[in-house]
Design a protein around this motif. Structure first.
Motif, PDB file in Angstrom:
ATOM      1  N   ALA A 255       0.778  -1.373  -0.051  1.00  0.00           N
ATOM      2  CA  ALA A 255      -0.070   0.088  -0.002  1.00  0.00           C
ATOM      3  C   ALA A 255       0.849   1.279  -0.065  1.00  0.00           C
ATOM      4  O   ALA A 255       0.534   2.258  -0.657  1.00  0.00           O
ATOM      5  CB  ALA A 255      -0.731  -0.079   1.340  1.00  0.00           C
ATOM      6  N   LEU A 256       2.029   1.217   0.758  1.00  0.00           N
ATOM      7  CA  LEU A 256       2.747   2.419   0.737  1.00  0.00           C
ATOM      8  C   LEU A 256       3.579   2.754  -0.535  1.00  0.00           C
ATOM      9  O   LEU A 256       3.910   2.013  -1.236  1.00  0.00           O
ATOM     10  CB  LEU A 256       3.965   2.044   1.868  1.00  0.00           C
ATOM     11  N   PRO A 257       3.668   4.028  -0.759  1.00  0.00           N
ATOM     12  CA  PRO A 257       4.391   4.688  -1.879  1.00  0.00           C
ATOM     13  C   PRO A 257       5.869   4.117  -1.737  1.00  0.00           C
ATOM     14  O   PRO A 257       6.397   3.820  -0.640  1.00  0.00           O
ATOM     15  CB  PRO A 257       4.336   6.166  -1.789  1.00  0.00           C
ATOM     16  N   SER A 258       6.929   4.053  -2.879  1.00  0.00           N
ATOM     17  CA  SER A 258       7.980   3.259  -2.733  1.00  0.00           C
ATOM     18  C   SER A 258       8.953   3.879  -1.712  1.00  0.00           C
ATOM     19  O   SER A 258      10.078   3.612  -1.270  1.00  0.00           O
ATOM     20  CB  SER A 258       8.728   3.208  -4.077  1.00  0.00           C
ATOM     21  N   MET A 259       8.838   5.456  -1.450  1.00  0.00           N
ATOM     22  CA  MET A 259       9.666   6.283  -0.530  1.00  0.00           C
ATOM     23  C   MET A 259       9.502   6.107   0.927  1.00  0.00           C
ATOM     24  O   MET A 259      10.131   6.519   1.413  1.00  0.00           O
ATOM     25  CB  MET A 259       9.984   7.690  -1.025  1.00  0.00           C
ATOM     26  N   VAL A 260       8.260   5.391   1.205  1.00  0.00           N
ATOM     27  CA  VAL A 260       8.089   5.085   2.566  1.00  0.00           C
ATOM     28  C   VAL A 260       8.486   3.771   3.264  1.00  0.00           C
ATOM     29  O   VAL A 260       7.885   2.664   2.282  1.00  0.00           O
ATOM     30  CB  VAL A 260       6.711   5.406   2.902  1.00  0.00           C
ATOM     31  N   SER A 261       9.152   3.551   4.159  1.00  0.00           N
ATOM     32  CA  SER A 261       9.573   2.266   4.530  1.00  0.00           C
ATOM     33  C   SER A 261       8.267   1.699   5.555  1.00  0.00           C
ATOM     34  O   SER A 261       7.776   2.232   6.409  1.00  0.00           O
ATOM     35  CB  SER A 261      10.638   2.449   5.794  1.00  0.00           C
ATOM     36  N   SER A 262       8.059   0.250   5.104  1.00  0.00           N
ATOM     37  CA  SER A 262       6.884  -0.340   6.085  1.00  0.00           C
ATOM     38  C   SER A 262       7.373  -0.589   7.442  1.00  0.00           C
ATOM     39  O   SER A 262       6.489  -0.415   8.222  1.00  0.00           O
ATOM     40  CB  SER A 262       6.956  -1.815   5.321  1.00  0.00           C
ATOM     41  N   GLU A 263       8.584  -0.846   7.687  1.00  0.00           N
ATOM     42  CA  GLU A 263       8.916  -0.931   9.265  1.00  0.00           C
ATOM     43  C   GLU A 263       8.704   0.257   9.847  1.00  0.00           C
ATOM     44  O   GLU A 263       8.172   0.424  10.985  1.00  0.00           O
ATOM     45  CB  GLU A 263      10.478  -1.121   9.511  1.00  0.00           C
ATOM     46  N   ARG A 264       9.136   1.351   9.260  1.00  0.00           N
ATOM     47  CA  ARG A 264       9.050   2.727  10.121  1.00  0.00           C
ATOM     48  C   ARG A 264       7.544   3.110  10.134  1.00  0.00           C
ATOM     49  O   ARG A 264       6.938   3.419  11.241  1.00  0.00           O
ATOM     50  CB  ARG A 264       9.684   3.769   9.122  1.00  0.00           C
ATOM     51  N   PHE A 265       6.687   2.894   9.061  1.00  0.00           N
ATOM     52  CA  PHE A 265       5.064   3.282   9.085  1.00  0.00           C
ATOM     53  C   PHE A 265       4.699   2.245  10.153  1.00  0.00           C
ATOM     54  O   PHE A 265       3.758   2.825  11.239  1.00  0.00           O
ATOM     55  CB  PHE A 265       4.660   3.015   7.823  1.00  0.00           C
ATOM     56  N   GLN A 266       5.086   1.071  10.356  1.00  0.00           N
ATOM     57  CA  GLN A 266       4.392   0.242  11.234  1.00  0.00           C
ATOM     58  C   GLN A 266       4.821   0.667  12.782  1.00  0.00           C
ATOM     59  O   GLN A 266       3.922   0.645  13.478  1.00  0.00           O
ATOM     60  CB  GLN A 266       4.789  -1.161  11.084  1.00  0.00           C
ATOM     61  N   ARG A 267       5.904   1.236  13.092  1.00  0.00           N
ATOM     62  CA  ARG A 267       6.160   1.814  14.168  1.00  0.00           C
ATOM     63  C   ARG A 267       5.517   3.058  14.552  1.00  0.00           C
ATOM     64  O   ARG A 267       5.027   3.169  15.823  1.00  0.00           O
ATOM     65  CB  ARG A 267       7.869   1.764  14.379  1.00  0.00           C
ATOM     66  N   VAL A 268       5.413   3.646  13.472  1.00  0.00           N
ATOM     67  CA  VAL A 268       4.591   5.133  13.478  1.00  0.00           C
ATOM     68  C   VAL A 268       3.191   4.820  14.153  1.00  0.00           C
ATOM     69  O   VAL A 268       2.536   5.155  15.167  1.00  0.00           O
ATOM     70  CB  VAL A 268       4.578   5.953  12.496  1.00  0.00           C
ATOM     71  N   ALA A 269       2.549   3.641  13.519  1.00  0.00           N
ATOM     72  CA  ALA A 269       1.054   3.515  13.683  1.00  0.00           C
ATOM     73  C   ALA A 269       1.063   2.486  15.028  1.00  0.00           C
ATOM     74  O   ALA A 269       0.094   3.118  15.709  1.00  0.00           O
ATOM     75  CB  ALA A 269       0.706   2.585  12.426  1.00  0.00           C
TER      76      ALA A 269
END
Length: 266
Positions: free
Chosen positions: A42-56
């Motif tokens: 779902a994420l754009p290529s420039m956004v890290s999945s690991e970082r997004f999960q941590r933020v969420a």
């Protein structure tokens, strides 16, 4: 279906398996880990999945009200934020996940809207400003639009009287829109379900700027992504899309997370 899953989980006790209630944060972490692949897609290529999960997860763990909402409602709102590549509930102010009853509402922030508009590739620059009573301010909406704003820098600028937004296109065109503070308040109270407990109370100026930008962009040549973003803004979903089917109902039961452990694991 959820009640049947609960019954099945409880029946496991008779077979030497115990059911232990997990903390909301731990349960949500398990859901996010299971959904890592879907989040990455779902994420754009420039956004890290690991970082997004941590933020969420940080947003969820820091809010008792979010933990009291339906878990899948949080996941759905989080995925809306992921699809737009906006980090929710951070000092960046890109997006917010806001509890509304038992549902979580997704809301784009002022800086998130700016980010999406500039990503469109058609808008060269876009900005919004606050107008105060002692500023020099004049607008014309006729055949030749004109906006003049000179903030009073000599002393007290006075109370806020309104907000305006301007965009400039790569092709050289431009446009603007102005709303009084009273018009902003009327709009917010009418349209926002979370007016009394969300960013309208904590970040009023940024939400007011977002309002004039969003209204301005309705008439701008923006991308399909931008149009979808404005449609998704301030919505809540109780169901998630088919590409998130790996998250099954037995992962959550009546709003509470459960983890199954065999006897002796404790």
């Amino acid at each position: 279906m959820a009640s049947e899953n609960l019954k099945g989980a409880l029946e496991k006790k008779a077979n030497g398996t115990a059911v232990k209630k997990a903390s909301p944060s731990k349960g949500m972490e398990q859901l996010l880990n299971k959904m890592a692949g879907q989040i990455q897609k779902a994420l754009p290529s420039m956004v890290s999945s690991e970082r997004f999960q941590r933020v969420a997860l940080t947003a969820f763990s820091n809010s008792k009200k979010l933990q009291d909402c339906e878990p899948m409602s949080f996941i759905a709102a989080m995925m809306q934020s992921a699809q737009l590549g906006l980090e929710p509930n951070t000092p960046l102010g890109q997006a917010y996940l806001i509890p509304y009853g038992k549902q979580v509402q997704f809301q784009i922030g002022y800086k998130g809207l700016l980010e999406l508009a500039q990503r469109s590739g058609k808008i060269k620059s876009i900005y919004a400003h606050t107008v105060r009573a002692n500023d020099e301010f004049d607008i014309d909406y006729g055949l030749e639009q004109k906006l003049v704003h000179k903030p009073d820098l000599k002393g007290n600028r006075g109370e806020v009287i309104g907000y305006y937004a301007v965009y400039h296109l790569d092709t050289g065109g431009n446009s603007f829109i102005f709303m009084t503070k009273d018009e902003i308040l009327e709009f917010a109270k009418k349209k926002s379900k979370t007016f009394n407990n969300g960013p309208w109370q904590t970040d009023f100026d940024e939400m007011a700027k977002k309002t004039v930008i969003k209204k301005l962009l309705k008439y701008a040549p923006v991308s399909i992504e931008m149009q979808k973003a404005m449609t998704a803004d301030e919505t809540s979903k109780s169901e998630i899309s088919d590409d998130m089917s790996l998250v099954e109902e037995d992962e959550y039961i009546e709003g509470e997370f459960e983890e199954v452990v065999t006897e002796g694991d404790e």
